[in-house]
Motif scaffolding. Structure first.
Motif, PDB file in Angstrom:
ATOM      1  N   GLN A 123       0.833  -1.205   0.000  1.00 14.32           N
ATOM      2  CA  GLN A 123       0.000   0.000   0.000  1.00 14.32           C
ATOM      3  C   GLN A 123       0.870   1.258   0.000  1.00 14.32           C
ATOM      4  O   GLN A 123       0.583   2.212  -0.709  1.00 14.32           O
ATOM      5  CB  GLN A 123      -0.927   0.016   1.213  1.00 14.32           C
ATOM      6  N   GLN A 124       1.935   1.255   0.790  1.00 16.49           N
ATOM      7  CA  GLN A 124       2.817   2.399   0.847  1.00 16.49           C
ATOM      8  C   GLN A 124       3.518   2.601  -0.493  1.00 16.49           C
ATOM      9  O   GLN A 124       3.671   3.733  -0.960  1.00 16.49           O
ATOM     10  CB  GLN A 124       3.856   2.234   1.956  1.00 16.49           C
ATOM     11  N   ASN A 125       3.925   1.516  -1.121  1.00 14.23           N
ATOM     12  CA  ASN A 125       4.582   1.620  -2.425  1.00 14.23           C
ATOM     13  C   ASN A 125       3.627   2.102  -3.505  1.00 14.23           C
ATOM     14  O   ASN A 125       4.012   2.849  -4.406  1.00 14.23           O
ATOM     15  CB  ASN A 125       5.194   0.276  -2.827  1.00 14.23           C
ATOM     16  N   SER A 126       2.381   1.686  -3.438  1.00 11.97           N
ATOM     17  CA  SER A 126       1.414   2.107  -4.449  1.00 11.97           C
ATOM     18  C   SER A 126       0.989   3.558  -4.249  1.00 11.97           C
ATOM     19  O   SER A 126       0.602   4.231  -5.199  1.00 11.97           O
ATOM     20  CB  SER A 126       0.182   1.184  -4.443  1.00 11.97           C
TER      21      SER A 126
END
Length: 128
Positions: A123-126
């Motif tokens: 989620q953080q990467n997206s």
């Protein structure tokens, strides 16, 4: 007479063999379907089950818990471990089952935590 007896034994062995093979195929198909339904974390859990020789459900039954909470696991473990102590007439076999059940549930909690961390990272990467 001996010939008929031999034929009966051979036919009986064939019937039992076929039934066993059919049951084995059904069990394999069911385990594959369950593993696919659980997804990737389910595959890790299945691998852990094969290593420890105990499913999560079996471990929950042994420790008499319904939900995977570390506090409840530890509480029931302490109670059952003391109750099965050899000095109070308990059984080493039962104690070892309790220990293995606790280890299995802790491993499952670790797998769930790792899965949650991976999801958070994705989620953080997206988002970035």
């Amino acid at each position: 007479m001996a010939r008929y007896l031999a034929q009966i034994v051979v036919m009986g062995a064939q019937v039992v063999g076929r039934a066993f093979a059919r049951a084995l195929r059904q069990e394999y198909a069911a385990s594959q379907a369950a593993a696919q339904a659980r997804g990737r974390s389910g595959q890790q859990s299945a691998a852990t089950t094969s290593i420890t020789g105990m499913t999560v459900q079996e471990a929950q039954q042994i420790l008499n818990i319904s939900a995977l909470s570390p506090e409840e696991i530890q509480k029931n473990y302490d109670q059952l471990f003391k109750a099965n102590d050899k000095s109070v007439g308990g059984s080493f076999y039962l104690q070892s089952k309790v220990v293995r059940a606790k280890e299995r549930l802790e491993e499952e909690l670790n797998l769930q935590e790792e899965d949650q961390q991976k999801k958070r990272r994705r989620q953080q990467n997206s988002e970035t």
